[in-house]
Design a protein around this motif. Sequence first.
Motif, PDB file in Angstrom:
ATOM      1  N   GLN A   1       0.804  -1.223   0.000  1.00  0.00           N
ATOM      2  CA  GLN A   1       0.000   0.000   0.000  1.00  0.00           C
ATOM      3  C   GLN A   1       0.836   1.271   0.000  1.00  0.00           C
ATOM      4  O   GLN A   1       0.376   2.305  -0.459  1.00  0.00           O
ATOM      5  N   HIS A   2       2.038   1.193   0.565  1.00  0.00           N
ATOM      6  CA  HIS A   2       2.888   2.383   0.648  1.00  0.00           C
ATOM      7  C   HIS A   2       4.276   2.065   0.111  1.00  0.00           C
ATOM      8  O   HIS A   2       4.915   1.125   0.571  1.00  0.00           O
TER       9      HIS A   2
ATOM     10  N   PHE B   1       8.179   3.289  -0.264  1.00  0.00           N
ATOM     11  CA  PHE B   1       9.098   4.139   0.495  1.00  0.00           C
ATOM     12  C   PHE B   1      10.523   3.966  -0.007  1.00  0.00           C
ATOM     13  O   PHE B   1      11.492   4.041   0.747  1.00  0.00           O
TER      14      PHE B   1
ATOM     15  N   LYS C   1      11.588  11.797  -1.312  1.00  0.00           N
ATOM     16  CA  LYS C   1      10.164  12.128  -1.374  1.00  0.00           C
ATOM     17  C   LYS C   1       9.461  11.697  -0.102  1.00  0.00           C
ATOM     18  O   LYS C   1       9.798  10.663   0.467  1.00  0.00           O
ATOM     19  N   PRO C   2       8.456  12.464   0.325  1.00  0.00           N
ATOM     20  CA  PRO C   2       7.647  12.006   1.457  1.00  0.00           C
ATOM     21  C   PRO C   2       6.943  10.690   1.102  1.00  0.00           C
ATOM     22  O   PRO C   2       6.526  10.494  -0.048  1.00  0.00           O
ATOM     23  N   ILE C   3       6.825   9.804   2.067  1.00  0.00           N
ATOM     24  CA  ILE C   3       6.179   8.507   1.840  1.00  0.00           C
ATOM     25  C   ILE C   3       4.770   8.697   1.293  1.00  0.00           C
ATOM     26  O   ILE C   3       4.352   7.983   0.385  1.00  0.00           O
ATOM     27  N   LYS C   4       4.056   9.692   1.791  1.00  0.00           N
ATOM     28  CA  LYS C   4       2.674   9.908   1.341  1.00  0.00           C
ATOM     29  C   LYS C   4       2.575  10.239  -0.142  1.00  0.00           C
ATOM     30  O   LYS C   4       1.540  10.059  -0.756  1.00  0.00           O
ATOM     31  N   ASP C   5       3.676  10.714  -0.745  1.00  0.00           N
ATOM     32  CA  ASP C   5       3.679  11.072  -2.164  1.00  0.00           C
ATOM     33  C   ASP C   5       4.223   9.962  -3.070  1.00  0.00           C
ATOM     34  O   ASP C   5       4.310  10.141  -4.283  1.00  0.00           O
ATOM     35  N   GLN C   6       4.616   8.834  -2.500  1.00  0.00           N
ATOM     36  CA  GLN C   6       5.227   7.776  -3.296  1.00  0.00           C
ATOM     37  C   GLN C   6       4.231   6.739  -3.809  1.00  0.00           C
ATOM     38  O   GLN C   6       4.604   5.829  -4.540  1.00  0.00           O
ATOM     39  N   GLY C   7       2.981   6.859  -3.423  1.00  0.00           N
ATOM     40  CA  GLY C   7       1.962   5.942  -3.931  1.00  0.00           C
ATOM     41  C   GLY C   7       2.087   4.540  -3.365  1.00  0.00           C
ATOM     42  O   GLY C   7       2.785   4.297  -2.385  1.00  0.00           O
TER      43      GLY C   7
END
Length: 195
Positions: free
Chosen positions: A121-122, A124, A129-135
């Motif tokens: 799901q994530h 990293f 890049k921030p983890i939230k922006d890595q899809g």
Amino acid sequence: MKQLIKHIVFLVLALVISPVTISFKLLSLLLNNDALIASYSQALSLLPGKLGSYLRSGFYRFALSYCSEDALISFGTLFSQQDTCIEKGVYIGPQCNIGKCRIGKNTLLGSGVHIMSGKGQHNFSDPSKPIKDQGGTFTKVEIGENCWLGNSALVMANVGAGSIVAAGSVVVDDVPEGVIVGGNPAKVLRQLSQF
């Protein structure tokens, strides 16, 4: 006769919850279905008692990919993905968090079980890049028939039919049929005799 009465009760409760179901279907024409299912799920999770369980099942029959009319979905349970299938005879305990999955017939989930939409799901991999922006990637987790997932189990991989996941276990790799697994990460503890 008992089955007929049960079927009529499920039908009546599906009709009682139908205004909510209709509003969901109309909004789903305009909005993201997964965000919408999460919002409706949060509101419906607060309906107490058996009546709440049956009303939730009445709604999810039409909102998820599939939900058996006799599924029992307890207080505080949240769904985050519409592509979820709940088969006949499934019991989902209080405060569960259910992602993209298929839960096989007669499977039981204890309290606080989390079934994630796979383990990817994530992303990293890029530290810049921030983890939230890595899809990430959502995959459908398959829970077999006649399984028992103990309280607070975290499941990110498939669980074979007839298997038991011990309370508090973290399942990151597929579980074969007919075994008991436990621990973090979950490992096979023993084979069940019927398999």
